[in-house]
Design an enzyme around this catalytic site. Structure first.
Site, PDB file in Angstrom:
ATOM      1  N   TYR A 318     163.498 -10.131   0.306  1.00 38.13           N
ATOM      2  CA  TYR A 318     164.826  -9.874  -0.283  1.00 38.13           C
ATOM      3  C   TYR A 318     165.300  -8.438  -0.040  1.00 38.13           C
ATOM      4  CZ  TYR A 318     162.891 -13.659  -3.209  1.00 38.13           C
ATOM      5  OH  TYR A 318     162.278 -14.799  -3.663  1.00 38.13           O
ATOM      6  N   CYS A 346     150.295  -8.120  10.822  1.00 42.86           N
ATOM      7  CA  CYS A 346     150.804  -7.949  12.181  1.00 42.86           C
ATOM      8  C   CYS A 346     152.233  -8.419  12.330  1.00 42.86           C
ATOM      9  CB  CYS A 346     149.909  -8.697  13.146  1.00 42.86           C
ATOM     10  SG  CYS A 346     148.242  -8.097  13.041  1.00 42.86           S
TER      11      CYS A 346
END
Ligand code: LLP
Length: 422
Positions: A318, A346
């Site tokens: 968000y 990653c």
């Protein structure tokens, strides 16, 4: 106000130094404060008095059983949105008459379990759901207590992913169809209509959208009563927002919100239910993480932490801001530097903050993410085979691990290898 404060330059959770917990459980971990949870619950409970009311904690924000037990002991009911949450509420001894079942996609087995175990009310969100619930209740020889969630088409002015009260959102029945749907519900033998439910979104920082929605609910209550329905309960939401930064945010207080409820629906003589999650648990929790590396990049430096997006997904999901503070306060006069604060996962999305001013930190130093008690642990995952991080509950000068960190062996043992691969 919370109970994560510095004393003599070191961060405490109530009366326990955060570094002591880190030494005992390792990093990263979540840490919750009992006193903060209880205080926030009390603020809501007092804000609604003297109206007959029930504060149902939205378990989706934090469903650890120790948290639920802490709140239930103070008189909280529970707002559940899945069979799993219902089972958790029951497991900690919350009686069915204090559990409200919300959510747009309740399944037959969830309905059956809640009817068998006892339920205060289902907040029904569509005509098909209403018909299925009726059939399930009839097959069990029961009547299901229901409130119908109406969608008031009000803009909650919050993040698009957590707004729920506009007509384009998947939630509730359009208010324009409400009278027809209540008439249908009243004709179904397996349902007992008890009230109206409304929810317009989460992290609301202004009162006006609530006011618009609750005025519509008050008008609808009168219209439905005139149609002959017994409307005795109102389940009112929207979640009141919390300050995610210490400096410049001052969302309305629970007492302001309580006054608004009394002003808009107090005259109707209904029992009022509210379903706060974030305001009760959000600032009652921190996530503590350690610096692994300080990496000098081109034009920007990175603080690489041992916590990652799988542990606290809100910044990635968000673009949420969490204050990140050092567990040991810098000496006065120390110049801050700017860092991108990231985790080891990653993907570039594994970024907690960009160009955040922080005091100089070194590998092994601890930082705390504030306001992490809501939608933190519950939204975490084992992405990258990173174990779910422990949760710790503090009460006064003691603490307990309320969810341990699983071992790699425990995680790996959950997979099954089919016989053709053996
Ligand atoms: N009741 C209903 C029907 C809800 O949909 C929600 C939140 C609540 C209660 C609790 O709202 P609160 O008091 O916590 O604002 N994962 C997102 C938040 C999703 C909220 C969804 N519904 C986040 O991390 O911001």
């Amino acid at each position: 106000m919370d109970h994560f404060l510095y004393r003599d330059g070191v961060l405490f959770a109530e009366d326990v130094p955060v570094s002591e917990i880190a030494a005992a459980v390792g990093t990263p971990f979540y840490c919750y404060s009992t006193a903060t949870l209880e205080r926030h619950f009390r603020l809501f409970d007092e804000a609604l008095a003297p109206l007959p009311h029930l504060v149902c904690f939205a378990m989706k924000s934090n469903s650890n059983q120790a948290i639920l037990k802490t709140l239930a002991a103070k008189g909280a009911g529970m707002d559940v949105v899945s069979g799993g949450e219902y089972a958790r509420a029951v497991a900690v001894g919350v009686p069915g008459e204090r559990i409200v079942f919300s959510g747009v996609g309740k399944t037959v087995s969830e309905m059956r379990a809640a009817l068998a175990g006892g339920i205060r009310q289902f907040n029904v969100e569509s005509e098909p759901e209403m018909e299925v619930l009726n059939a399930v209740a009839v097959s069990m020889g029961l009547r299901a207590p229901v409130a119908i969630r109406i969608n008031p088409d009000v803009d909650a002015r919050t993040h698009a992913k957590i707004a729920t009260g506009k007509s384009e959102n998947k939630f509730g029945i359009p208010i324009s169809r409400a009278r027809a749907v209540y008439a249908q519900a009243a004709a179904l033998p397996g349902l007992e209509v008890v009230g109206i439910d409304v929810h317009i979104g989460s992290q609301l920082t202004e009162l006006e959208p609530f006011e618009l929605a609750y005025r519509k609910v008050a008008d609808l209550t009168e219209a439905l009563r005139a149609d002959g329905h017994e409307i005795r309960r109102l389940d009112l939401g929207g979640g009141l927002g919390i300050p995610y930064t210490r400096s410049n945010e001052a969302p309305p207080l629970p007492s302001d919100y309580g006054d608004l409820i009394k002003r808009t629906v107090g005259h109707l003589g209904c029992e009022v239910e509210i379903e706060p999650g974030r305001l009760i648990s959000g600032n009652a929790g921190i996530m503590v993480s350690a610096v692994i590396y300080v990496k000098r990049g081109e034009g920007r430096d990175f603080l690489i932490l041992d916590g990652a997006m799988n542990d606290l997904v809100r910044p990635s999901m968000y673009d949420a801001h969490h204050d990140i503070v050092p567990v040991v306060e810098p000496e006065p006069g120390v110049e801050p530097a700017h860092f991108d604060i990231v985790g080891p996962v990653c993907e570039t999305g594994d970024t907690f903050a960009r160009q955040r001013a922080m005091p100089p930190l070194a590998p092994g130093d601890l930082v705390a993410f504030r306001s992490a008690g809501a939608y933190g642990a519950v939204m975490s995952s084992e992405y990258n085979t990173r174990p779910l991080i422990p949760e710790v509950l503090v009460k006064g000068d003691h603490f307990a691990v309320i969810r341990p960190r699983p071992t790699f062996d425990e995680i790996i043992a959950r997979d099954n290898i089919p016989e053709w691969l053996l």
